[in-house]
Design a protein around this motif. Structure first.
Motif, PDB file in Angstrom:
ATOM      1  N   MET A   1      41.402  54.688  29.626  1.00 31.69           N
ATOM      2  CA  MET A   1      42.361  54.075  30.712  1.00 31.69           C
ATOM      3  C   MET A   1      41.652  52.778  31.086  1.00 31.69           C
ATOM      4  O   MET A   1      40.557  52.484  31.476  1.00 31.69           O
ATOM      5  N   THR A   2      42.534  51.763  31.128  1.00 32.08           N
ATOM      6  CA  THR A   2      42.057  50.292  31.780  1.00 32.08           C
ATOM      7  C   THR A   2      42.948  50.279  32.797  1.00 32.08           C
ATOM      8  O   THR A   2      43.684  51.187  33.428  1.00 32.08           O
ATOM      9  N   ALA A   3      42.706  48.991  33.537  1.00 34.99           N
ATOM     10  CA  ALA A   3      43.461  48.719  35.092  1.00 34.99           C
ATOM     11  C   ALA A   3      44.971  49.028  34.942  1.00 34.99           C
ATOM     12  O   ALA A   3      45.579  48.771  33.782  1.00 34.99           O
ATOM     13  N   ASP A   4      45.565  49.516  35.676  1.00 37.52           N
ATOM     14  CA  ASP A   4      46.923  49.895  35.927  1.00 37.52           C
ATOM     15  C   ASP A   4      47.655  48.466  36.131  1.00 37.52           C
ATOM     16  O   ASP A   4      47.343  47.581  36.838  1.00 37.52           O
ATOM     17  N   ALA A   5      48.567  48.539  35.189  1.00 35.83           N
ATOM     18  CA  ALA A   5      49.270  47.181  35.084  1.00 35.83           C
ATOM     19  C   ALA A   5      50.339  46.905  36.078  1.00 35.83           C
ATOM     20  O   ALA A   5      50.720  45.865  36.344  1.00 35.83           O
ATOM     21  N   THR A   6      50.636  48.048  36.929  1.00 36.18           N
ATOM     22  CA  THR A   6      51.510  48.010  38.152  1.00 36.18           C
ATOM     23  C   THR A   6      50.893  47.620  39.442  1.00 36.18           C
ATOM     24  O   THR A   6      51.324  47.310  40.343  1.00 36.18           O
TER      25      THR A   6
ATOM     26  N   ARG B   1      33.750  46.139  27.646  1.00 33.89           N
ATOM     27  CA  ARG B   1      34.894  45.085  28.119  1.00 33.89           C
ATOM     28  C   ARG B   1      36.108  46.109  28.761  1.00 33.89           C
ATOM     29  O   ARG B   1      36.647  45.360  29.945  1.00 33.89           O
ATOM     30  N   GLY B   2      36.118  47.170  28.454  1.00 36.70           N
ATOM     31  CA  GLY B   2      37.066  48.183  29.115  1.00 36.70           C
ATOM     32  C   GLY B   2      36.645  48.307  30.543  1.00 36.70           C
ATOM     33  O   GLY B   2      37.604  48.504  31.464  1.00 36.70           O
ATOM     34  N   TYR B   3      35.511  48.551  30.909  1.00 41.31           N
ATOM     35  CA  TYR B   3      34.968  48.462  32.081  1.00 41.31           C
ATOM     36  C   TYR B   3      35.422  47.559  33.108  1.00 41.31           C
ATOM     37  O   TYR B   3      35.960  47.689  34.202  1.00 41.31           O
ATOM     38  N   PHE B   4      34.881  46.385  32.519  1.00 42.51           N
ATOM     39  CA  PHE B   4      35.342  45.087  33.266  1.00 42.51           C
ATOM     40  C   PHE B   4      36.729  44.903  33.532  1.00 42.51           C
ATOM     41  O   PHE B   4      37.412  44.017  34.498  1.00 42.51           O
ATOM     42  N   ASN B   5      37.514  45.287  32.498  1.00 39.19           N
ATOM     43  CA  ASN B   5      38.916  44.974  32.820  1.00 39.19           C
ATOM     44  C   ASN B   5      39.589  46.120  33.756  1.00 39.19           C
ATOM     45  O   ASN B   5      40.347  45.483  34.566  1.00 39.19           O
ATOM     46  N   THR B   6      38.754  47.432  33.697  1.00 38.76           N
ATOM     47  CA  THR B   6      39.507  48.290  34.661  1.00 38.76           C
ATOM     48  C   THR B   6      39.188  48.134  36.179  1.00 38.76           C
ATOM     49  O   THR B   6      39.701  47.932  36.945  1.00 38.76           O
ATOM     50  N   VAL B   7      37.984  47.375  36.408  1.00 38.36           N
ATOM     51  CA  VAL B   7      37.230  47.184  37.433  1.00 38.36           C
ATOM     52  C   VAL B   7      37.909  45.859  38.275  1.00 38.36           C
ATOM     53  O   VAL B   7      38.251  45.754  39.243  1.00 38.36           O
ATOM     54  N   PHE B   8      37.623  44.848  37.444  1.00 36.77           N
ATOM     55  CA  PHE B   8      37.881  43.480  37.746  1.00 36.77           C
ATOM     56  C   PHE B   8      39.081  42.847  37.124  1.00 36.77           C
ATOM     57  O   PHE B   8      39.196  41.553  37.444  1.00 36.77           O
ATOM     58  N   ASP B   9      39.932  43.402  36.233  1.00 37.99           N
ATOM     59  CA  ASP B   9      41.014  42.542  35.542  1.00 37.99           C
ATOM     60  C   ASP B   9      40.351  41.489  34.540  1.00 37.99           C
ATOM     61  O   ASP B   9      41.068  40.647  34.683  1.00 37.99           O
TER      62      ASP B   9
ATOM     63  N   LYS C   1      28.651  39.716  16.893  1.00 38.66           N
ATOM     64  CA  LYS C   1      30.039  39.382  17.242  1.00 38.66           C
ATOM     65  C   LYS C   1      29.682  39.491  19.019  1.00 38.66           C
ATOM     66  O   LYS C   1      29.337  40.603  19.330  1.00 38.66           O
ATOM     67  N   ILE C   2      30.118  38.346  19.643  1.00 34.09           N
ATOM     68  CA  ILE C   2      29.743  38.377  20.715  1.00 34.09           C
ATOM     69  C   ILE C   2      31.011  38.078  21.625  1.00 34.09           C
ATOM     70  O   ILE C   2      32.019  37.075  21.260  1.00 34.09           O
ATOM     71  N   ARG C   3      31.506  38.808  22.665  1.00 30.66           N
ATOM     72  CA  ARG C   3      32.704  38.715  23.500  1.00 30.66           C
ATOM     73  C   ARG C   3      32.294  38.090  24.761  1.00 30.66           C
ATOM     74  O   ARG C   3      31.453  38.639  25.532  1.00 30.66           O
ATOM     75  N   PHE C   4      33.367  37.434  25.156  1.00 25.79           N
ATOM     76  CA  PHE C   4      32.929  36.446  26.201  1.00 25.79           C
ATOM     77  C   PHE C   4      34.285  36.840  27.321  1.00 25.79           C
ATOM     78  O   PHE C   4      35.369  36.555  27.024  1.00 25.79           O
ATOM     79  N   LEU C   5      34.044  37.197  28.528  1.00 34.85           N
ATOM     80  CA  LEU C   5      34.959  37.712  29.468  1.00 34.85           C
ATOM     81  C   LEU C   5      34.693  36.951  31.099  1.00 34.85           C
ATOM     82  O   LEU C   5      33.664  36.721  31.265  1.00 34.85           O
ATOM     83  N   ARG C   6      36.062  36.598  31.441  1.00 33.51           N
ATOM     84  CA  ARG C   6      35.928  35.804  32.544  1.00 33.51           C
ATOM     85  C   ARG C   6      36.761  36.718  33.731  1.00 33.51           C
ATOM     86  O   ARG C   6      37.621  37.310  33.214  1.00 33.51           O
ATOM     87  N   VAL C   7      36.449  36.434  34.708  1.00 39.81           N
ATOM     88  CA  VAL C   7      37.032  37.006  36.017  1.00 39.81           C
ATOM     89  C   VAL C   7      37.730  35.997  36.807  1.00 39.81           C
ATOM     90  O   VAL C   7      38.158  36.091  37.990  1.00 39.81           O
ATOM     91  N   ASN C   8      37.502  34.545  36.534  1.00 47.67           N
ATOM     92  CA  ASN C   8      37.706  33.550  37.389  1.00 47.67           C
ATOM     93  C   ASN C   8      37.930  32.441  36.310  1.00 47.67           C
ATOM     94  O   ASN C   8      37.846  32.695  35.363  1.00 47.67           O
ATOM     95  N   GLU C   9      37.949  31.084  36.922  1.00 47.13           N
ATOM     96  CA  GLU C   9      38.019  29.915  36.189  1.00 47.13           C
ATOM     97  C   GLU C   9      36.714  29.723  35.208  1.00 47.13           C
ATOM     98  O   GLU C   9      37.032  28.929  34.424  1.00 47.13           O
ATOM     99  N   ARG C  10      35.663  30.273  35.607  1.00 48.19           N
ATOM    100  CA  ARG C  10      34.454  29.914  34.677  1.00 48.19           C
ATOM    101  C   ARG C  10      34.731  30.691  33.561  1.00 48.19           C
ATOM    102  O   ARG C  10      35.467  31.973  33.277  1.00 48.19           O
ATOM    103  N   HIS C  11      34.269  29.966  32.529  1.00 43.72           N
ATOM    104  CA  HIS C  11      34.654  30.324  30.899  1.00 43.72           C
ATOM    105  C   HIS C  11      34.254  31.815  30.701  1.00 43.72           C
ATOM    106  O   HIS C  11      34.938  32.406  30.265  1.00 43.72           O
TER     107      HIS C  11
END
Length: 338
Positions: A1-6, A165-173, A190-200
């Motif tokens: 389960m990831t972040a609730d879209a609503t 990736r699912g964890y940080f999507n759930t907690v911080f979108d 393979k390296i995945r890059f995740l952002r929570v604001n304007e920083r890359h």
């Protein structure tokens, strides 16, 4: 389960605010942080010290202990409403949360502190209203870039990258910025890059393709801070060499965020990236892509020996015998790659 879209998104209201490191190598860390990297240093006691980058009272806490690793990440949340949304998400997934004590909050220089489990055993902490320091900065660097982008980023290696990736999507979108495919010492990553604001990216997650191994002993592979000027990068690079600290990668420029940087090796063993001038994401136009190789130029290994490589192989082999904690209740089935 990831972040609730609503539910309301907290993306953009989250910023990497501080890092907690456990180490018994205080003298080396003091020299590394102050004399090599050029940060402001405050001794609090024989068991505690802090580094500053800006007018915020604390950006790095070092406490005495055997881990020689990052043990907690602190995330500045812009407003109380977003803070409460995040707390509600964590509680709704049945994950325990702990309210920080007044002493813990004072040590971090923050208000309204909440702590909860994170991937790889790194405690995640959220807070509001950082305390501004009364004393002026005393540091060799001219300054560091923090603000809306947060104080930098953290890179992890993982055998379960989709779950992280699912964890940080759930907690911080968190949003996927891009990928890098790279081959290092014969291993395809393979390296995945995740952002929570304007920083890359505020979180990078590297995984060995096709093999459930983690070649890094520490919970984090590297931490990043952003220097205010190119001169600051060059001068700290020179100081790292002159003071006898190990350099992991020489100066180079990344393919995806265009940051010019180098990587030193900290007294605890993980790496420390000092960078300059990464791109800022335009949310209206950005589309994730895959880059081949981490660097346009440079970032060459410095002084790596056969012993170092054997150590990585041993770390990878040992990782087969342990289970990586991704906080399953918050990571769900993970987020599949596009």
């Amino acid at each position: 389960m990831t972040a609730d879209a609503t539910a309301p998104s907290v993306f953009g209201a989250v910023h990497l605010g501080y890092v907690v490191i456990e180490t018994n190598r205080f003298a080396d860390w003091r020299r590394f942080g102050t004399d090599a990297i050029g940060m402001h240093h405050d001794d609090l006691s024989s068991d505690l010290m802090r580094f500053r980058l800006d007018d915020q009272e604390c950006r790095f806490i070092l406490r005495k202990g055997p881990a020689e690793d990052v043990v907690a990440l602190g995330w500045h949340i812009d407003d109380h409403t977003s803070f409460e949304h995040i707390e509600a998400r964590i509680r709704a997934h049945g994950v325990p949360v702990t309210r920080g004590s007044q002493e813990q909050a004072a040590l971090r220089g923050v208000e309204r502190l909440l702590r909860f489990p994170g991937p790889k055993g790194i405690t995640q902490e959220i807070y509001t209203t950082p305390v501004r320091a009364e004393q002026p900065l005393r540091m060799l660097a001219s300054g560091f870039v923090t603000g809306d982008s947060g104080m930098g980023h953290v890179a992890l290696t993982s055998t379960k990258p989709a779950q992280i990736r699912g964890y940080f999507n759930t907690v911080f979108d968190a949003r996927l910025t891009d990928y890098i495919d790279e081959t290092i010492s014969g291993a395809k990553l393979k390296i995945r890059f995740l952002r929570v604001n304007e920083r890359h990216h505020s979180i990078a997650v590297a995984a060995v393709c096709g093999l459930p191994i983690d070649p890094i002993r520490t919970r984090v592979q590297h931490l990043n801070i952003q220097a205010a000027s190119l001169d600051d990068v060059a001068q700290s690079y020179q100081r790292v060499h002159e003071l006898g600290f190990d350099m992991a990668l020489s100066v180079g420029q990344h393919t995806n965020d265009k940051e010019l940087s180098y990587y030193a090796r900290t007294p605890s063993g993980f790496e420390w990236e000092v960078g300059w001038n990464p791109i800022v994401i335009d949310e209206n136009t950005w589309e994730p892509t895959t880059h081949q190789g981490i660097s346009i130029w440079g970032h060459l290994p410095v002084g790596q020996t056969i012993v170092d490589k054997l150590g990585q192989f041993r770390a990878g082999a040992r990782s087969l015998a342990r289970t990586e904690d991704t906080v399953a209740a918050l990571s769900g089935d993970g987020v599949p790659d596009a």
